[in-house]
Write a protein that holds these residues in place. Sequence first.
Motif, PDB file in Angstrom:
ATOM      1  N   ASP A 164      31.528 -65.508  23.544  1.00 33.64           N
ATOM      2  CA  ASP A 164      29.887 -64.727  24.067  1.00 33.64           C
ATOM      3  C   ASP A 164      29.668 -65.181  25.423  1.00 33.64           C
ATOM      4  O   ASP A 164      30.162 -65.163  25.927  1.00 33.64           O
ATOM      5  CB  ASP A 164      28.808 -65.579  23.332  1.00 33.64           C
ATOM      6  CG  ASP A 164      28.368 -65.529  22.432  1.00 33.64           C
ATOM      7  OD1 ASP A 164      27.924 -64.625  21.287  1.00 33.64           O
ATOM      8  OD2 ASP A 164      28.159 -66.605  21.441  1.00 33.64           O
ATOM      9  N   GLN A 165      29.296 -63.922  26.309  1.00 34.96           N
ATOM     10  CA  GLN A 165      29.616 -63.342  27.377  1.00 34.96           C
ATOM     11  C   GLN A 165      27.809 -63.598  28.002  1.00 34.96           C
ATOM     12  O   GLN A 165      26.993 -63.038  27.031  1.00 34.96           O
ATOM     13  CB  GLN A 165      29.813 -62.292  27.694  1.00 34.96           C
ATOM     14  CG  GLN A 165      28.734 -61.735  29.272  1.00 34.96           C
ATOM     15  CD  GLN A 165      30.751 -62.101  30.565  1.00 34.96           C
ATOM     16  OE1 GLN A 165      31.787 -62.841  29.791  1.00 34.96           O
ATOM     17  NE2 GLN A 165      30.168 -62.342  31.279  1.00 34.96           N
ATOM     18  N   PHE A 166      27.265 -64.032  29.010  1.00 41.45           N
ATOM     19  CA  PHE A 166      26.788 -64.948  29.540  1.00 41.45           C
ATOM     20  C   PHE A 166      26.284 -64.277  31.158  1.00 41.45           C
ATOM     21  O   PHE A 166      27.289 -63.935  31.767  1.00 41.45           O
ATOM     22  CB  PHE A 166      26.122 -65.634  29.176  1.00 41.45           C
ATOM     23  CG  PHE A 166      25.973 -66.707  27.793  1.00 41.45           C
ATOM     24  CD1 PHE A 166      24.240 -65.941  27.685  1.00 41.45           C
ATOM     25  CD2 PHE A 166      26.671 -66.849  27.336  1.00 41.45           C
ATOM     26  CE1 PHE A 166      23.751 -66.889  26.067  1.00 41.45           C
ATOM     27  CE2 PHE A 166      26.016 -67.133  26.133  1.00 41.45           C
ATOM     28  CZ  PHE A 166      24.708 -67.171  25.098  1.00 41.45           C
ATOM     29  N   ASP A 167      25.455 -64.413  31.988  1.00 40.73           N
ATOM     30  CA  ASP A 167      24.425 -63.706  33.229  1.00 40.73           C
ATOM     31  C   ASP A 167      24.884 -65.074  34.166  1.00 40.73           C
ATOM     32  O   ASP A 167      25.620 -65.498  35.054  1.00 40.73           O
ATOM     33  CB  ASP A 167      23.320 -63.183  33.809  1.00 40.73           C
ATOM     34  CG  ASP A 167      23.240 -62.122  32.755  1.00 40.73           C
ATOM     35  OD1 ASP A 167      24.644 -60.906  33.297  1.00 40.73           O
ATOM     36  OD2 ASP A 167      22.212 -61.651  32.454  1.00 40.73           O
ATOM     37  N   LEU A 168      24.634 -65.791  33.399  1.00 37.93           N
ATOM     38  CA  LEU A 168      24.458 -67.832  33.782  1.00 37.93           C
ATOM     39  C   LEU A 168      24.680 -68.454  33.157  1.00 37.93           C
ATOM     40  O   LEU A 168      23.755 -68.523  31.620  1.00 37.93           O
ATOM     41  CB  LEU A 168      23.150 -67.982  34.631  1.00 37.93           C
ATOM     42  CG  LEU A 168      22.945 -68.930  35.339  1.00 37.93           C
ATOM     43  CD1 LEU A 168      23.891 -69.290  36.224  1.00 37.93           C
ATOM     44  CD2 LEU A 168      21.994 -69.442  35.629  1.00 37.93           C
ATOM     45  N   GLN A 187      15.095 -69.680  35.602  1.00 37.72           N
ATOM     46  CA  GLN A 187      14.496 -69.181  37.151  1.00 37.72           C
ATOM     47  C   GLN A 187      15.347 -67.976  36.755  1.00 37.72           C
ATOM     48  O   GLN A 187      14.475 -66.330  36.856  1.00 37.72           O
ATOM     49  CB  GLN A 187      14.217 -69.924  38.159  1.00 37.72           C
ATOM     50  CG  GLN A 187      14.802 -68.691  39.497  1.00 37.72           C
ATOM     51  CD  GLN A 187      13.139 -68.465  39.934  1.00 37.72           C
ATOM     52  OE1 GLN A 187      12.712 -68.467  40.851  1.00 37.72           O
ATOM     53  NE2 GLN A 187      13.097 -67.080  39.149  1.00 37.72           N
ATOM     54  N   ALA A 188      16.246 -67.900  36.374  1.00 40.92           N
ATOM     55  CA  ALA A 188      17.662 -67.591  36.200  1.00 40.92           C
ATOM     56  C   ALA A 188      16.879 -66.122  34.416  1.00 40.92           C
ATOM     57  O   ALA A 188      17.007 -65.595  35.096  1.00 40.92           O
ATOM     58  CB  ALA A 188      18.941 -67.174  35.908  1.00 40.92           C
ATOM     59  N   ARG A 227      17.050 -73.788  41.218  1.00 39.57           N
ATOM     60  CA  ARG A 227      16.401 -73.063  41.225  1.00 39.57           C
ATOM     61  C   ARG A 227      16.474 -71.861  42.863  1.00 39.57           C
ATOM     62  O   ARG A 227      17.605 -70.930  42.553  1.00 39.57           O
ATOM     63  CB  ARG A 227      14.772 -73.009  41.836  1.00 39.57           C
ATOM     64  CG  ARG A 227      13.923 -71.589  41.991  1.00 39.57           C
ATOM     65  CD  ARG A 227      12.687 -72.049  42.340  1.00 39.57           C
ATOM     66  NE  ARG A 227      12.580 -72.171  44.080  1.00 39.57           N
ATOM     67  CZ  ARG A 227      12.163 -71.321  44.688  1.00 39.57           C
ATOM     68  NH1 ARG A 227      12.354 -70.345  44.812  1.00 39.57           N
ATOM     69  NH2 ARG A 227      12.693 -71.799  46.270  1.00 39.57           N
ATOM     70  N   ILE A 228      16.841 -72.721  43.773  1.00 36.17           N
ATOM     71  CA  ILE A 228      17.367 -71.676  44.776  1.00 36.17           C
ATOM     72  C   ILE A 228      19.287 -71.500  44.806  1.00 36.17           C
ATOM     73  O   ILE A 228      19.594 -69.647  44.433  1.00 36.17           O
ATOM     74  CB  ILE A 228      18.000 -72.383  45.705  1.00 36.17           C
ATOM     75  CG1 ILE A 228      16.002 -72.991  46.030  1.00 36.17           C
ATOM     76  CG2 ILE A 228      19.089 -71.764  47.405  1.00 36.17           C
ATOM     77  CD1 ILE A 228      16.577 -73.639  48.112  1.00 36.17           C
ATOM     78  N   VAL A 235      20.587 -67.009  43.566  1.00 35.46           N
ATOM     79  CA  VAL A 235      22.422 -66.708  44.465  1.00 35.46           C
ATOM     80  C   VAL A 235      22.791 -66.307  43.406  1.00 35.46           C
ATOM     81  O   VAL A 235      23.574 -65.559  43.602  1.00 35.46           O
ATOM     82  CB  VAL A 235      22.180 -68.458  45.705  1.00 35.46           C
ATOM     83  CG1 VAL A 235      23.446 -66.939  46.101  1.00 35.46           C
ATOM     84  CG2 VAL A 235      21.227 -68.385  46.642  1.00 35.46           C
ATOM     85  N   ALA A 236      22.855 -67.147  42.875  1.00 30.69           N
ATOM     86  CA  ALA A 236      24.249 -66.627  41.171  1.00 30.69           C
ATOM     87  C   ALA A 236      23.594 -65.504  41.033  1.00 30.69           C
ATOM     88  O   ALA A 236      24.681 -64.314  40.840  1.00 30.69           O
ATOM     89  CB  ALA A 236      24.321 -68.420  40.262  1.00 30.69           C
ATOM     90  N   VAL A 237      22.930 -65.080  40.376  1.00 29.55           N
ATOM     91  CA  VAL A 237      22.415 -63.808  39.798  1.00 29.55           C
ATOM     92  C   VAL A 237      21.426 -62.415  40.877  1.00 29.55           C
ATOM     93  O   VAL A 237      21.410 -61.518  40.389  1.00 29.55           O
ATOM     94  CB  VAL A 237      20.670 -63.857  38.840  1.00 29.55           C
ATOM     95  CG1 VAL A 237      21.532 -65.029  38.106  1.00 29.55           C
ATOM     96  CG2 VAL A 237      19.900 -64.244  39.563  1.00 29.55           C
TER      97      VAL A 237
END
Length: 467
Positions: A2-6, A21-22, A326-327, A331-333
């Motif tokens: 499986d592939q995720f954004d985060l 948050q993401a 949250r921060i 930044v990660a996305v």
Amino acid sequence: MDQFDLLVVGSGPAGRRGAIQAAKLGKKVLVIEQGKRVGGVSVHTGTIPSKTLRETALNLSGWRERGFYGRAYRVKQEISAEDLRRRLLITLDHEVEVLEHQFARNRVQHIRGKASFVDPQTMQVVKDDGEVVTVSAASILLAVGTKPFRPDYIPFDSKTVLDSDELLEIAELPRSMVVIGAGVIGIEYATIFSALDTQVTLIDPKSTMLDFIDKEIVEDFIYQLRDRNMKLLLGQKAEKVVRENGKVELTLDNGRRIVTDMVLFAAGRMGATDTLNLDAAGLEADARGRLSVNPETFATKVPHIFAAGDVVGFPSLASTSMEQGRIAARVAVGAIAKEPPKYFPYGIYAVPEISTCGLTEEEVKERHIPYECGIARFRETSRGHIMGLDTGLLKMIFSLKTRRLLGVHIVGEGATELVHIGQAVLNLKGTVEYFVENTFNYPTLAEAYKIAGLDAWNRMGDIKSEI
């Protein structure tokens, strides 16, 4: 695979806030939690349990009413460990239910299992039933938290010699207890059990405690502890701990011996990174298992891997961990993340509470800032009399040049709630005049702000502000 954004490892304050948050930004998120239920250390062995234990102890012991009815007053004459656990389980069930609902509402996926890196963008998860799942993500947030430090020379047995996680499962309340470690966790539990009339001895090799707190507040706090017959053996180290005949004997480095019913070892925590296979991701932890990050973005040296919460070290607060998560997630996305206000409140849920925000008097002196202090004691307020408070202190520090508030420091009942008034004024760059000219509800403990403000204003004189 499986592939995720985060991909978020850990569902404590940093992990859950980052994941939600993401998800709110429309990203596909997976949370991996190795515990039996979501919530992490904060919900199951740390913040929520210790604060629930504190509140239960104060309620059942009648601690808050002893100013009127004497030290022998109790709401419940015989308090058992089961009495404390009953309320704890109700609270934990509620916290988990709320968190699971938040994940469901925001379409955050989560699975149970132990995660470890396969490569910088791939992790494998070993579930309880042995099934292995492989997942990958564009970005990864490590929010694994910490676990108690357990040195080899301490004979832990989960009954008479325990760490802070095990303390929540004790079968009966001890008549005497030695706490090794005068950090925040050690002090919180030492004072909670002292409120339950357990004879408590606190030991630490350092000659001081809570060095990041304003010294005057710590001195007042120590006076209150000694006034209720807590033994503080600072500057002394427990070199040997031996279990014998249901008791525990400690030998200190000065030759002193102490026999007690129970020992709580609370001298530090370790980042829970040992099972992550960090090498495969190109990361390494320090000697205490913590990860280094950019303090503004919470990115590690591997750009797409982030870390937040207790695993990155001080201040190790649930409140700051949430903001870090949250921060980091934003930044990660690829979203904009504003830097939080400079000053945040630090709360220590001891008995009595301590809370602080801004500069200490020692820090003001180091910066050579001309200053003045205002002090208020809770017994000076009508609310304090109504509550039967003999103790409690609120201190504010102001710049003589700008008249701005530089720091607020409180020890006493409700300190962790009261501090937010000072926090708001501090971050909004308010001056002593705010406290002098504004009206506070009467009777309240918040009136202490006006009393302390007037105290400072009288000492400062009517010097014009240079704002």
